[in-house]
Scaffold this motif. Structure first.
Motif, mmCIF file in Angstrom:
data_model
loop_
_atom_site.group_PDB
_atom_site.id
_atom_site.type_symbol
_atom_site.label_atom_id
_atom_site.label_comp_id
_atom_site.label_asym_id
_atom_site.label_seq_id
_atom_site.Cartn_x
_atom_site.Cartn_y
_atom_site.Cartn_z
ATOM 1 N N LEU A 1 -10.271 10.771 10.654
ATOM 2 C CA LEU A 1 -11.286 10.680 9.613
ATOM 3 C C LEU A 1 -12.205 9.477 9.818
ATOM 4 N N GLU A 2 -11.632 8.419 10.382
ATOM 5 C CA GLU A 2 -12.440 7.225 10.614
ATOM 6 C C GLU A 2 -13.580 7.526 11.583
ATOM 7 N N PHE B 1 -10.599 3.082 2.978
ATOM 8 C CA PHE B 1 -9.531 3.200 3.966
ATOM 9 C C PHE B 1 -9.352 4.672 4.326
ATOM 10 N N MET B 2 -9.603 5.002 5.584
ATOM 11 C CA MET B 2 -9.552 6.402 5.996
ATOM 12 C C MET B 2 -8.137 6.946 5.995
ATOM 13 N N ASP B 3 -7.162 6.080 6.365
ATOM 14 C CA ASP B 3 -5.782 6.577 6.385
ATOM 15 C C ASP B 3 -5.336 6.912 4.969
ATOM 16 N N ARG C 1 0.837 -1.199 0.000
ATOM 17 C CA ARG C 1 0.000 0.000 0.000
ATOM 18 C C ARG C 1 0.873 1.250 0.000
ATOM 19 N N HIS C 2 1.925 1.230 0.807
ATOM 20 C CA HIS C 2 2.793 2.411 0.860
ATOM 21 C C HIS C 2 3.453 2.683 -0.485
ATOM 22 N N LEU D 1 -3.770 11.020 1.128
ATOM 23 C CA LEU D 1 -3.642 11.356 -0.293
ATOM 24 C C LEU D 1 -4.518 12.515 -0.747
ATOM 25 N N CYS D 2 -5.712 12.641 -0.154
ATOM 26 C CA CYS D 2 -6.716 13.493 -0.796
ATOM 27 C C CYS D 2 -6.615 14.947 -0.358
ATOM 28 N N ASP D 3 -6.684 15.851 -1.337
ATOM 29 C CA ASP D 3 -6.804 17.276 -1.036
ATOM 30 C C ASP D 3 -8.212 17.570 -0.554
ATOM 31 N N ARG D 4 -9.166 16.877 -1.189
ATOM 32 C CA ARG D 4 -10.560 17.104 -0.864
ATOM 33 C C ARG D 4 -11.266 15.772 -0.959
ATOM 34 N N LEU D 5 -12.297 15.585 -0.177
ATOM 35 C CA LEU D 5 -13.016 14.330 -0.308
ATOM 36 C C LEU D 5 -14.474 14.488 0.059
#
Lengths: 251, 306
Positions: free
Chosen positions: B292-293, B196-198, B173-174, B203-207
């Motif tokens: 986030l989780e 996957f919250m991590d 994954r890494h 990765l995400c700028d926005r979600l």
């Protein structure tokens, strides 16, 4: 007309090329065994058919039968494994390709493989001196028509199938009866009139008529009608298959 | 909000058997950002992606991908797009290199040009010495990396990734994450689904969080955490934790969730709770910042989705 389907033909060709030797051996050895075994073995019992050795008559039928088998096997089994098991079709659709491109690619490729199988029979016929000169080569376009015809119909089965088992129905209920009805292994005119009528509604009888006409010089009752029947079955098949595949893949 | 919208979804609706699996969905993704679509299984994430790519026809709404209307011009739009599907569909009849070259052909790229691109793609995927390998000889992580490399054969502006790391071990994954970060740094736009919250946080700028076919929250990862959840979480485990939490924790926390033998306590100031926990040495305690989780669970509940 766009030529994107050729990319999928190219894909199948490149895979086939990797397995060239076993594929060619199967193309030549299989029909040779049939032809020699049935031709000489059964031929000794039968004697002559329409005034010539049984093996010559049979070879004319085998031209079609081998073409049919090859087109069908490629479009059914190989096609289905690319559609479902390997998800190859799905992968291609993520690129700028359409369902129609993929189905046309499978169709044309199966027909090309069918022509190769039919040509192997023709080669054997030359080797056994059953045919002579250049005239029998005119059968090659008929082999292509036959390939397109049976690949088209087979693709309907492929796009309908949920598993390989489904194809058993097609063989048992359609292809095998048609093969015995259509004058491949024995002359069509030996059958009762009603069955002859049924046979002339199916594409294989027309294919056998054209193949024997061009390869062996037999009289052809309705050559252009025969061409029309093959073209119609093939185009209807690939059109329906394309619709079915679209519905299946774009759900 | 930087750059023009490269994906614009408005009022998207998709029905299966009369039931809406995506319902009145709207969002826009801008050039150069990494946009995440989170949601439990069956939330409609994959259906949304398939609609965006023109692989399935919506029952309502408008879609624009790279400035082109979808599904009307979806095939043309896909020239500028790369796709990493949820399930690998690498071509098992080809080697690693052949997979890349053949896939480039579907984009009208000449075989010679495609072969010239292979070394860089293999290097990106960490598969430099595996070019001649058969696909079934690759590990799960290698297959995902090859699928990612394959999605780059046309040097796309936009990448769609459907659960890119599901089923991979942490090392694999890494590696994928590193690759994706390099792509964003290189100016590509990424649209990815994940649960996957991590992964999303990293990765995400926005979600956006999807549930039952609709977006129920949309922001930056930190924005979601700051806006939607209490900042401190204390997890309490042990026998009798339910009874203890009901009587001792509930009065001093802002929100309490009980699941199995664990109590999740959410609050701004944990001091009163920690003081009470000091008198219950049989309970084990984990104190952490909300993540986030926690937001995800708060929004979508703790029930199992199948």
């Amino acid at each position: 007309m766009n030529r994107r389907f050729l990319y999928f033909v190219e894909r199948n060709f490149l895979v086939w090329r990797k397995l060239l030797i076993p594929s060619l051996v199967a193309n030549l050895a299989d029909p040779l065994i049939y032809l020699v075994g049935l031709g000489f073995g059964l031929g000794a019992l039968v004697g002559t058919v329409d005034g010539r050795p049984y093996i010559t008559f049979l070879a004319g039928g085998m031209l079609c039968y081998s073409t049919l088998n090859s087109a069908t096997a490629e479009a059914l089994y190989s096609g289905f494994s690319r559609l479902k098991v390997q998800r190859t079709w799905e992968g291609v659709l993520h690129a700028p390709m359409t369902v129609t491109d993929v189905v046309l690619g499978e169709w044309v490729w199966a027909a090309i493989k069918a022509v190769l199988s039919g040509s192997a029979i023709l080669l054997i016929m030359y080797g056994l001196r059953l045919v002579h000169g250049f005239a029998p080569l005119t059968v090659l376009p008929v082999l292509l028509l036959l390939g397109l015809c049976f690949a088209g119909v087979a693709l309907v089965m492929t796009t309908l199938a949920r598993s390989y088992d489904f194809f058993t129905y097609y063989f048992t209920l359609a292809l095998t009866p048609m093969s015995f009805l259509s004058g491949v292994f024995f002359p069509l005119h030996n059958l009762p009139a009603a069955l002859q009528t049924v046979a002339w509604c199916l594409p294989l009888a027309h294919g056998a008529s054209l193949a024997r006409g061009l390869a062996l010089g037999d009289p052809m009752p309705w050559p252009w009608l025969s061409v029309l029947v093959l073209v119609t079955y093939g185009l209807a098949g690939v059109t329906i298959a394309s619709r079915l595949a679209y519905r299946r893949l774009t759900k | 909000m930087s750059g023009a919208a490269v994906l614009d979804v408005r009022g998207l609706r998709k029905l299966y058997g009369g039931r809406a699996v995506v319902d009145n969905l709207s969002f826009a993704v801008h050039a150069g950002e990494c946009f995440g679509i989170l949601g439990p299984n069956g939330a409609g994430k994959t259906t949304t992606l398939r609609c965006c790519l023109g692989l399935t026809n919506p029952d309502g709404g408008t879609l624009e991908l790279g400035g082109l209307p979808v599904p009307a011009s979806a095939r043309l739009a896909r020239y500028r797009v790369g796709v990493v599907p949820q399930f690998d569909n690498l071509d098992p009849d080809f080697t690693v290199t052949e997979n890349l070259v053949m896939y480039a052909r579907y984009f009208d790229i000449a075989a010679r040009d495609a072969r010239a691109r292979v070394p860089a793609l293999l290097e990106f995927a960490g598969l430099t010495d595996r070019g001649a390998s058969r696909i079934d000889a690759l590990s799960g992580g290698m297959k995902r990396r090859l699928t990612l490399a394959r999605a780059l054969v046309n040097d796309p502006d936009i990448l769609f990734l459907d659960e890119p790391t599901t089923g991979l071990d942490p090392q694999a994954r890494h590696l994928i994450w590193d690759g994706l970060k390099r792509l964003v740094a290189g100016g590509k736009t990424l649209i990815l689904t994940t649960h996957f919250m991590d992964e999303a946080e990293r990765l995400c700028d926005r979600l956006c969080v999807m549930d039952s076919g609709a977006i129920i929250a949309e922001d930056t990862p930190h924005g979601l955490i700051a806006r939607l959840i209490e900042p401190v979480v204390v997890e309490v485990y042990g026998e009798g934790v339910r009874e203890w939490a009901q009587s001792h924790a509930r009065p001093v926390v802002e929100r309490l969730e009980l699941t199995g033998e664990t109590a999740f306590c959410y609050m701004h100031d944990p001091a009163p709770l920690l003081e009470r926990l000091g008198q219950a040495p049989e309970l084990r305690v984990l104190r952490r910042a909300a993540n986030l989780e926690d937001v995800f669970i708060k929004l979508t509940g703790r029930d199992i989705r199948d």
